[in-house]
Structures are given as C-alpha cells and as structure tokens.
Design an enzyme around this catalytic site. Structure first.
Site, PDB file in Angstrom:
ATOM      1  N   GLY A 178       0.800  -1.228   0.000  1.00 42.57           N
ATOM      2  CA  GLY A 178       0.000   0.000   0.000  1.00 42.57           C
ATOM      3  C   GLY A 178       0.829   1.274   0.000  1.00 42.57           C
ATOM      4  N   LYS A 196       5.213  16.774  -4.293  1.00 40.55           N
ATOM      5  CA  LYS A 196       5.551  17.077  -2.890  1.00 40.55           C
ATOM      6  C   LYS A 196       6.592  18.205  -2.818  1.00 40.55           C
ATOM      7  CE  LYS A 196       4.374  12.382  -1.500  1.00 40.55           C
ATOM      8  NZ  LYS A 196       4.860  10.995  -1.420  1.00 40.55           N
TER       9      LYS A 196
HETATM   10  N1  HSE Z   1       2.977   6.685  -3.293  1.00 46.24           N
HETATM   11  C1  HSE Z   1       3.417   7.538  -2.252  1.00 46.24           C
HETATM   12  C2  HSE Z   1       4.786   7.132  -1.808  1.00 46.24           C
HETATM   13  C3  HSE Z   1       2.444   7.479  -1.120  1.00 46.24           C
HETATM   14  O1  HSE Z   1       5.228   6.030  -2.192  1.00 46.24           O
HETATM   15  O2  HSE Z   1       5.450   7.881  -1.115  1.00 46.24           O
HETATM   16  C4  HSE Z   1       2.657   8.519  -0.060  1.00 46.24           C
HETATM   17  O3  HSE Z   1       2.477   9.812  -0.558  1.00 46.24           O
END
Ligand code: HSE
Length: 394
Positions: A178, A196
C-alpha cells in the site's frame, strides 16, 4: 470550532488508515457522518450504512463542516474540494497532485471562503513537515531542503541496491504494502516526489512553483550496470528532490536520483521511510525521518490535521506573503551521471565539463557538469529519456 462532523471522500488505503487512527484517538466531538465511495458492490470492512455513493449527499449536508478528501484523481478531487469550500466546509486532503497542480486556485478559494485547508498527509506521510516549515521556519530563510519524499521508490531502491531483489519484485511488494500510487508510474517516474517538492517549496521558500518548470527524472530506467557503479564506488542510491538557493539568491529545484556517499545520513533511510533535511541560514542543519507511505502512517497525518482544524489551526503562509519574493531559476549547474546502451543518446547531453567516461560492452556512463535548463530540455525528448539513466553524483 463547534463539533466536527466529517464527510469522508474515499475509503481506500489512506481512508481506512484515517478511520483506524480516528478510532484509536477517540477525539471528543469529532465524528464521521458519511463516507463517499464509488463501488456499491465492493465488500467493506465496516457497516454499509456508513457509506453513500453520491458525493452531493456530503457536499450539500449543512451539518458536515469538515471534508476529508482522500481519493486519487486530482481533477475530480479539485472539483469536490472547490464545491465544499464554496459551501463553507473546511478541508483536509492528502492529494499532493491536486495541491501541486491547483495551488494558486486553492489558495484563492481558501481566502475567498475563509475556510481551513490542511494537507500534512500529502507530503512525507507521518513526518509533520508542513507544520514544521510553515510555523517553525515561518521566518528563517533557508539555504536548502532535500530528502526522500517518496516511499515507493525508496523501498524499491533499498531492495534492489542492498538486497539484490529484482526491480519488478520490489515494486510489486511496494504496491502490495500500500505504498505505491494506484498507477505506480507516478512514483517511479518521480511525479509524486515532484508534487511534494512543489508543496515544500511553497512553505519552505514562499515560492509557488509550476511543476512543469521543474526538472524531474525517476528510477524506471535504472539498469544493473548503474547498480554496479553504485556498489563499486560504495554509493547508496536515492531519489532525492532538492531545492536550494543559487549564487544569485534565487532558488532552483529538481527531482533526480542521486548517488550519495554512505557518510550521508540519508543513505541510512531505508524502505518506505521518508526523510527531510533542511538547512536553515540561522539554525543550520535539521533532519527529520518517519514513515512516508502506507495506510496507518498517512492516516495518522490526516488525523493530526483534523485535530488541528478542531483547534482552529491554519497555515501562516508567512513566506508566501513576505514582501521580498524569491525567484525560481533553472540556470544552475549540477554534476550528473548519465548512462545508457546507446551512445547516440548520450552524445546529446551538452556537458559544461566532462569529468569521466567509461564504456563496458554496450553500456556507457559519463559524469560531468551540466546546466539544469539544458538537461531538462534534452530529457523532454520522450525517445531519449527512456534510453538513459540520470542521477546527481556527489
Ligand atoms: N505513493 C506515495 C509514496 C504514497 O510512495 O510515497 C505517499 O504519498
């Protein structure tokens, strides 16, 4: 704030993590009134009367004062968030893509409708980095921010570099745990880290970056020979977004893999852990680490935002509102490693100084200095960018 009545949009990995976190916290006067999901046929872990399949039931419910938006699709999320703000609801979201793409619109909507908008869970999972940048560093000028902002790629790189797991197997595990986005190309091609980075630049430097202006390259073209280069030189390999001040007092930003020496503390950040390294011009070095992806850590960050909203917490946007604005530039020089099997592609990179070239059968790598704007232009060629691997080298 009066009692918090939440309308929750989405009950996937993060939605369920938030539900669990809220149960554990038992906040007084905070409850979920309704959860909006898409698929009526899907089996759920909680009773069906918690759910609705019509978002309007939440958006137009006057009793719901906080909308927690935890879906994937950025465009759909923006439409939902916009309507909720127009209806006077406060927003908590984990949607980094929506935030990065619609930042100017969201800031304007928030101002117009005087509602809260919090998004700690959108960046580095459970590391409270947005509150830290926005409050603690509200006034101190920063020289740089770098770190591991994507858990999936860090998980994959940890496995392939240190444990000889295949890239495909490592990515599959990241998906099963996940950590990955529904479409993991957003992770491995560096888009997730890019979004980000845009949010971090806003709070750390007061700059609203257009994500399209930022050089981005992921880990999807990594080859065994690149890993061999890392091993032979005792490097760790990380996807490290970086924002730093330039000699002419502007900032530059890029999202690139980076070969780092094992003395760099970031080399010790493994699996889905994230990390943020901040250099303040007054306070100097700071280092934060924590779980950057996964249901519970991200759910915990959403919980923190809901609790913050209940206490009327809002971001200061102090640097964004400062009189002196910092400009963004791609006119900075970085030292990179570029590799591939076809020298035709490698020849197109216009290094300022070529420092090293090595060929081994069909594989060649070059190390040299290059201007970010030139590198970005070359990598925008889709044929070429799938044929090379690019990383900053320390
Ligand atoms: N897909 C993102 C990661 C989830 O792997 O960091 C968290 O933002």
């Amino acid at each position: 704030m009066q009692p918090v009545k939440i309308g929750l949009i989405g009950f996937g990995c993060v939605g369920q993590g938030f539900y669990y976190a809220l149960e554990q916290a038992q906040l007084e006067n905070v409850s979920i009134k309704k959860i909006v999901v898409k698929n009526p046929l899907k089996e759920r872990s909680i009773a069906s009367n918690n759910f609705t399949y019509d978002k309007n039931e939440v958006l137009h419910d006057a009793e719901i004062n906080v909308l927690v938006e935890l879906i994937d699709n950025a465009e759909e999320a923006f439409t939902i968030v916009k309507t909720a703000m127009e209806n006077g609801k406060h927003i908590v979201t984990a949607n980094k893509k929506m935030l990065a793409i619609y930042l100017p619109e969201l800031l304007a909507l928030q101002k117009k409708y005087q509602v809260g908008l919090l998004y700690e869970a959108a960046v580095c999972g459970a590391i409270p980095i947005i509150q830290t940048l926005d409050r603690f560093f509200a006034n101190e000028p920063l020289a740089s921010i770098t770190g591991i902002f994507n858990g999936t790629t860090n998980y994959v790189l940890t496995k392939v570099v240190q444990q000889n797991t295949s890239y495909e197997q490592a990515l599959l595990e990241a998906q099963q745990n996940g950590f990955a986005e529904t479409d993991p190309t957003a992770d491995v091609q560096g888009y997730d880290a890019l979004y980000k980075t845009v949010i971090i630049a806003l709070h750390g430097f007061g700059v609203v970056l257009n994500h399209k202006d930022v050089l981005r390259f992921g880990i999807n073209t990594l080859q065994q020979n690149d890993l061999k280069f890392a091993k032979e030189n005792n490097y760790a390999l990380k996807l490290l977004p970086t924002i730093h001040e330039t000699d002419d007092s502007k900032i530059t930003a890029f999202v690139l893999p980076r070969f780092i020496t094992t003395s760099n503390v970031l080399s010790q950040v493994h699996n889905e852990l994230n990390a943020v390294s901040i250099y303040g011009k007054v306070s100097t070095q700071h280092f934060y680490t924590g779980k950057g992806a996964g249901s519970y850590p991200t759910g915990a960050a959403v919980l923190a935002d809901v609790a913050a909203l209940q206490n009327n917490y809002t971001y200061t946007y102090n640097k964004l509102n400062a009189k002196t604005k910092i400009a963004f530039t791609n006119n900075a020089v970085i030292k990179v490693y570029i590799s591939g099997n076809n020298t035709k592609y490698l020849a197109q990179f216009n290094f300022i100084t070529e420092l090293e070239t090595k060929s081994n059968e069909a594989f060649t790598y070059k190390i040299g200095t290059i201007r970010i704007t030139d590198l970005k232009n070359i990598l925008e060629d889709n044929d070429l960018n799938s044929e090379v691997f690019v990383a900053v080298v320390d």
